[in-house]
Design a protein around this motif. Sequence first.
Motif, short mmCIF file in Angstrom:
data_model
loop_
_atom_site.label_atom_id
_atom_site.label_comp_id
_atom_site.label_asym_id
_atom_site.label_seq_id
_atom_site.Cartn_x
_atom_site.Cartn_y
_atom_site.Cartn_z
N ARG A 94 -0.30 -12.50 5.26
CA ARG A 94 -0.61 -11.27 4.54
C ARG A 94 -2.02 -10.78 4.87
NH1 ARG A 94 3.33 -10.45 0.69
NH2 ARG A 94 2.09 -9.15 -0.69
N HIS A 95 -2.44 -11.05 6.10
CA HIS A 95 -3.78 -10.59 6.51
C HIS A 95 -3.66 -9.55 7.61
CE1 HIS A 95 -7.71 -11.20 8.84
NE2 HIS A 95 -8.04 -10.62 7.71
N CYS A 110 -3.82 0.96 4.87
CA CYS A 110 -4.31 -0.42 4.64
C CYS A 110 -4.67 -0.62 3.17
CB CYS A 110 -5.52 -0.70 5.53
SG CYS A 110 -5.07 -0.95 7.27
N ARG A 111 -5.28 0.41 2.57
CA ARG A 111 -5.63 0.30 1.13
C ARG A 111 -4.35 0.12 0.31
NH1 ARG A 111 -10.55 3.07 2.25
NH2 ARG A 111 -11.77 1.27 2.86
N GLU A 114 -3.41 -3.37 0.44
CA GLU A 114 -4.26 -4.20 -0.42
C GLU A 114 -3.75 -4.19 -1.86
OE1 GLU A 114 -8.74 -4.35 1.25
OE2 GLU A 114 -8.07 -2.34 0.70
N ARG A 115 -3.28 -3.03 -2.29
CA ARG A 115 -2.75 -2.94 -3.66
C ARG A 115 -1.47 -3.76 -3.81
NH1 ARG A 115 -4.78 2.35 -3.02
NH2 ARG A 115 -2.78 3.23 -2.40
N PHE A 118 -1.92 -7.64 0.04
CA PHE A 118 -2.35 -8.02 1.39
C PHE A 118 -3.88 -8.05 1.41
CE2 PHE A 118 1.90 -6.47 2.14
CZ PHE A 118 2.36 -7.22 3.21
N GLU A 119 -4.42 -8.81 2.35
CA GLU A 119 -5.87 -8.82 2.53
C GLU A 119 -6.20 -8.08 3.83
OE1 GLU A 119 -9.43 -12.05 3.15
OE2 GLU A 119 -7.48 -12.80 2.49
N VAL A 120 -7.17 -7.20 3.78
CA VAL A 120 -7.51 -6.41 4.98
C VAL A 120 -8.96 -6.65 5.36
CG1 VAL A 120 -7.61 -4.10 6.00
CG2 VAL A 120 -5.83 -4.63 4.29
N SER A 121 -9.20 -6.94 6.64
CA SER A 121 -10.57 -7.05 7.15
C SER A 121 -10.91 -5.75 7.88
CB SER A 121 -10.69 -8.21 8.14
OG SER A 121 -10.40 -9.42 7.49
N TYR A 122 -12.10 -5.23 7.63
CA TYR A 122 -12.53 -3.97 8.25
C TYR A 122 -13.65 -4.27 9.24
CZ TYR A 122 -9.88 -1.95 4.38
OH TYR A 122 -8.88 -1.61 3.50
#
Lengths: 382, 125
Positions: A94-95, A110-111, A114-115, A118-122
Amino acid sequence: MKTPVYFDYAATAPVDPRVVEAMLGLLGPDGDFGNPSAVHAYGRKAAALVEEAREEIAALLGVAASGIVFTSGATESDNLAIKGAARAAARRGRHVITEKTAHKAVLDACRALEREGFEVSYLVPDRGGRISAAQLEASLRPDTILVSLLHANNETGVLQDIPALAAAVRRHGALFHLDAAQSAGKVELPLEQVDLLALSAHKFCGPKGAGLLYVRPGVRLEPLLHGGGHERGRRAGTLATHQIRGMALAFRLAVESMAEESSRLAGFSSRLIEGLCALPGVLLNGHREARLPNIVNVSVEGVDGEALQLALRDIACSSGAACNSASGEPSYVLRALGRDDALAGASLRFSMGRWTRVEEVDYLLERFGSELTRLRRIAGAA
Amino acid sequence: MDELHDPARYSPRVLELFDRPARLGPPPGANREGQAENRARGSWLRMYLQVEAERVVAAGFHARGCPHTIAAAELACEALTGSDASELAEYRAEFLEAALPLPPEKLDVRLLIEDAVRAAAHGRR
């Protein structure tokens, strides 16, 4: 010369008259207006035209026609790629990784993930706007399922080093999605190195409301739209024959003239960069070489961005000023490149295309110089 | 070409004053000067006044700011000319809101003008 002179091709381009003609022929009672899903002769004719367009685009891209999913444009394609691929792969991880300077269609998708947990790296690009393979490599994790980047940034035109980035993604077994809305028809697309690629017809003189997502065979997507199982169950909705035919023709015209047109526009860009950056306090935004041939973005020291844009209202261009953004803040892309708020706000993007002429480039240079001098005089500078 | 811009954002009066400010810089006999800034917007305004026998006989400005700031400064200079200098320390510029007009998101421009004029009330040049 028609004013305001159009320097906003990165926002949208006029539809090529040859494309208009082709589309019009499909719309009326004597045209091929049928629903491509219908079984009668009208429907079969429309379906054949859609499939012909799919084959044509696939051949131009060098991919299998079954990988082309028609959409309403790059925003929908990005959403389908990001949300669709992440949801389908959620059991593996979930990344997700993207970049701070991505288009809002990518960032907002992507946001939304996240809701959903999921985890998002920017990733933060360097001052030139580029992301390094080492930087990406450091962010990739065993649970990373998707990397989503822009091929060319929509504000600066900076191109990413896709071969190096794709190799890093491949080593980790994640999917690689590329938004090619700005680069399609301008430079070669790295189809063989990505799993998902989004583009929009109106950026290459096709109609608005038409786009596609390339999906590498074997890549699973959860559809966003349900209702009829069109596009092999990946995107429901009646196929817009005229839009799709228009996009196919526009793409062919863009690809056929790409070498010549890119070289012509690169010449204009060099002329603009040289002329603008010779003025005191004018700074080029983004990498000097790794860039699209048609976008030039500059920041200006000592003047207000909104004032500069209004002063140059005979030039239709985009501004990074806060008053032009929904968030009320200056360009987030330029701030991520290290520009302070004042410079990010006092920025203009000039983007050129098929009907841009050298006289217009020279007019822009002359007007920019004189309005900059005037605004600086208002600020008490010599 | 102006019709391409949102008329609610830039009125004809704002465009006229922004395009052709006539009171740039200190008048030849300027003897007062004051400055104010709006850090959030990155704008600043410097006002120059020539005060003789308790009357403002001329006013000028330098500014870095949005079109409304420049238009408001020009209009304020015009209105200040001939005014009573004893009122400068309490200067109020409500008239700008209707005269330009200022849209709601630009009401802070009025404060910038007032702060610069008030600073000039005591600022010897």
